[in-house]
Design a protein around this motif. Structure first.
Motif, short mmCIF file in Angstrom:
data_model
loop_
_atom_site.label_atom_id
_atom_site.label_comp_id
_atom_site.label_asym_id
_atom_site.label_seq_id
_atom_site.Cartn_x
_atom_site.Cartn_y
_atom_site.Cartn_z
N UNK A 197 -14.08 13.64 -20.57
CA UNK A 197 -14.78 13.12 -19.68
C UNK A 197 -15.32 11.68 -19.79
N UNK A 198 -16.08 11.68 -20.88
CA UNK A 198 -16.93 10.42 -21.35
C UNK A 198 -15.71 9.35 -21.37
N UNK A 199 -14.87 9.38 -22.44
CA UNK A 199 -13.79 8.11 -22.63
C UNK A 199 -13.05 8.04 -21.38
N UNK A 200 -12.80 8.89 -20.58
CA UNK A 200 -11.95 8.61 -19.53
C UNK A 200 -12.56 7.98 -18.39
N UNK A 201 -14.00 8.41 -18.28
CA UNK A 201 -14.78 7.53 -17.09
C UNK A 201 -15.05 6.50 -17.69
N UNK A 202 -15.26 5.80 -19.00
CA UNK A 202 -15.49 4.48 -19.55
C UNK A 202 -14.27 3.56 -19.29
N UNK A 208 -12.44 -0.86 -12.89
CA UNK A 208 -13.14 -0.89 -11.79
C UNK A 208 -12.55 -0.02 -10.63
N UNK A 209 -12.04 1.35 -11.03
CA UNK A 209 -11.70 2.14 -10.13
C UNK A 209 -12.66 3.34 -9.58
N UNK A 210 -13.80 3.29 -10.11
CA UNK A 210 -14.76 4.14 -9.70
C UNK A 210 -14.99 4.00 -8.24
N UNK A 211 -15.20 5.29 -7.43
CA UNK A 211 -15.55 5.15 -6.00
C UNK A 211 -14.47 4.94 -5.54
N UNK A 212 -13.08 4.98 -5.97
CA UNK A 212 -11.91 4.82 -5.29
C UNK A 212 -10.99 6.16 -5.66
N UNK A 213 -10.12 6.39 -4.49
CA UNK A 213 -9.21 7.74 -5.09
C UNK A 213 -8.41 7.55 -6.11
N UNK A 215 -9.42 6.78 -8.98
CA UNK A 215 -10.18 7.10 -10.14
C UNK A 215 -9.81 8.51 -10.58
N UNK A 216 -9.48 9.48 -9.28
CA UNK A 216 -9.22 10.88 -9.43
C UNK A 216 -7.71 11.09 -9.57
N UNK A 217 -6.93 10.09 -9.23
CA UNK A 217 -5.57 10.37 -9.15
C UNK A 217 -4.87 9.99 -10.75
N UNK A 218 -5.21 8.88 -11.14
CA UNK A 218 -4.55 8.55 -12.38
C UNK A 218 -4.96 8.95 -13.85
N UNK A 219 -5.98 9.53 -14.20
CA UNK A 219 -6.31 10.17 -15.28
C UNK A 219 -5.37 11.41 -15.60
N UNK A 287 -16.46 14.56 -8.71
CA UNK A 287 -18.03 14.61 -8.50
C UNK A 287 -18.66 13.58 -9.37
N UNK A 288 -18.06 13.13 -10.67
CA UNK A 288 -18.38 12.16 -11.51
C UNK A 288 -18.18 10.77 -10.91
N UNK A 289 -16.83 10.61 -10.69
CA UNK A 289 -16.39 9.10 -10.36
C UNK A 289 -16.39 8.99 -8.79
N UNK A 290 -16.76 9.81 -7.98
CA UNK A 290 -16.83 9.50 -6.55
C UNK A 290 -18.52 9.69 -6.33
N UNK A 291 -19.19 8.61 -6.05
CA UNK A 291 -20.42 8.82 -5.55
C UNK A 291 -21.04 8.43 -4.03
#
Length: 348
Positions: A197-202, A208-213, A215-219, A287-291
């Motif tokens: 979770x942490x390395x993928x979030x970084x 610049x994909x945080x708070x975009x769909x 960010x959930x699709x690609x990982x 929950x982590x990438x969509x605020x």
């Protein structure tokens, strides 16, 4: 024809002991699997007060009320089960400690004290449709629904393409280190998802994909389960068929797109079902990438029903039933391919 198949017996025109055991086992399995779903479906039509009652009721029931002259609000009806007023139906004014102050609707001037253990509430079947209609008033339900549909559909399409390409290369191309690559892919199944979770979030944050769909699709578009499933199935496709297509000057892309993918349709259908279930029910990573609330999926919107001090269980159950509908439709459309896809993929 269907009924004649179902009603077949081992005995001669009568049920044998094995028939009783078989039917008992099947009925028990049906109740075990669909009983909780049916309970949730019926509970989604109950009021919050009915959901909090103990013991719980299976059907959506609500308390019967009556309008009594001299009282502003309708009073709940109770049947007295003990004492001098046993058998009478009275309306409760208020509860004071272990006593309930009640009144006879026919004689509203006379107040009666009844022990709370000597009364039984009168109930009637009542469907609370407002649990569903309130969803569209309190929340931007269609926005959350569209976010979930977009993420699920796009992620599933990309997942099928990426996994099928990798599986095609591992199944039909002979190159040095092919087995090692395949083993490394399978080995990733042993890594708990929470560790990444942490390395993928970084990485997602740097892109610049945080708070975009996206960010959930690609990982998670490339899954080891999908690669393994499709590779095992593609191994059953004859190499001679692909060589014949190459002799007819078909490109590798055409061989993959026009021959391999159609023949691997049962396994792809299984992967589609798995992918839809993964994306639709995913909660932790979104929950982590969509605020921002406008980017929430249905699963995150469900979490909004739970507050610090109070939870709207009626709305939560109603929204849960709505989130089950797309998964049920996808499974109903593709379920006939599950057995063939898994059986021919070597998955035990």
């Amino acid at each position: 024809m269907v009924w004649s198949f179902i009603s077949r017996t081992r005995g001669r025109n009568r049920f044998d002991i094995t028939d009783w055991l078989t039917w008992g086992y099947l009925i028990f399995g049906i109740v075990l699997m669909f009983g909780p779903v049916l309970w949730v479906a019926l509970s989604s039509f109950k009021t919050d007060a009915a959901l909090a009652e103990y013991p719980p009721t299976f059907l959506p029931l609500s308390a019967q009320t009556v309008t009594v002259p001299g009282y502003d609000k309708p009073l709940p009806l109770y049947e007295v089960t003990g004492g001098e007023h046993k058998g009478e139906v009275l309306a409760q004014i208020r509860r004071i400690g272990l006593n309930a102050q009640m009144v006879d609707p026919a004689h509203p001037d006379q107040k009666i004290n009844v022990n709370i253990n000597d009364r039984q509430p009168k109930r009637q079947f009542a469907v609370q449709w407002s649990n569903y209609t309130q969803l569209f008033k309190r929340f931007n339900f269609m926005r959350y629904f569209w976010n979930s549909v977009f993420i699920t559909v796009v992620a599933t399409i990309i997942t099928v393409i990426f996994n099928s390409m990798a599986a095609f290369a591992l199944a039909k191309y002979k190159f040095k280190g092919r087995t090692v690559v395949f083993l490394l892919i399978i080995a990733t199944l042993m890594i708990p998802p929470t560790i990444n979770l942490v390395p993928i979030y970084l990485v997602v944050n740097e892109l610049g994909l945080v708070n975009t769909p996206w960010a959930v699709i690609w990982p998670a578009v490339a899954t080891p389960t999908g690669v393994f499933l499709l590779r095992q199935y593609m191994l059953t496709i004859p190499d001679d068929l692909l060589d014949a297509a190459r002799m007819d000057h078909a490109s590798e892309w055409r061989v993959y797109w026009r021959i391999v993918l159609p023949l691997a349709a049962p396994a792809i259908a299984v992967l589609v079902i798995f992918s839809v279930m993964w994306r639709w029910n995913e909660f932790l990573w979104p929950l982590i990438v969509l605020t921002r609330s406008e980017q929430f999926t249905l699963q995150l919107a469900l979490n909004a029903f739970q507050g610090d001090l109070q939870t709207s269980w009626s709305g939560l159950l109603a929204m849960t039933m709505l989130t089950l509908i797309p998964i049920t439709i996808i499974f109903a459309l593709l379920q006939k391919n599950i057995t063939a896809g898994i059986a021919q993929s070597g998955v035990k």
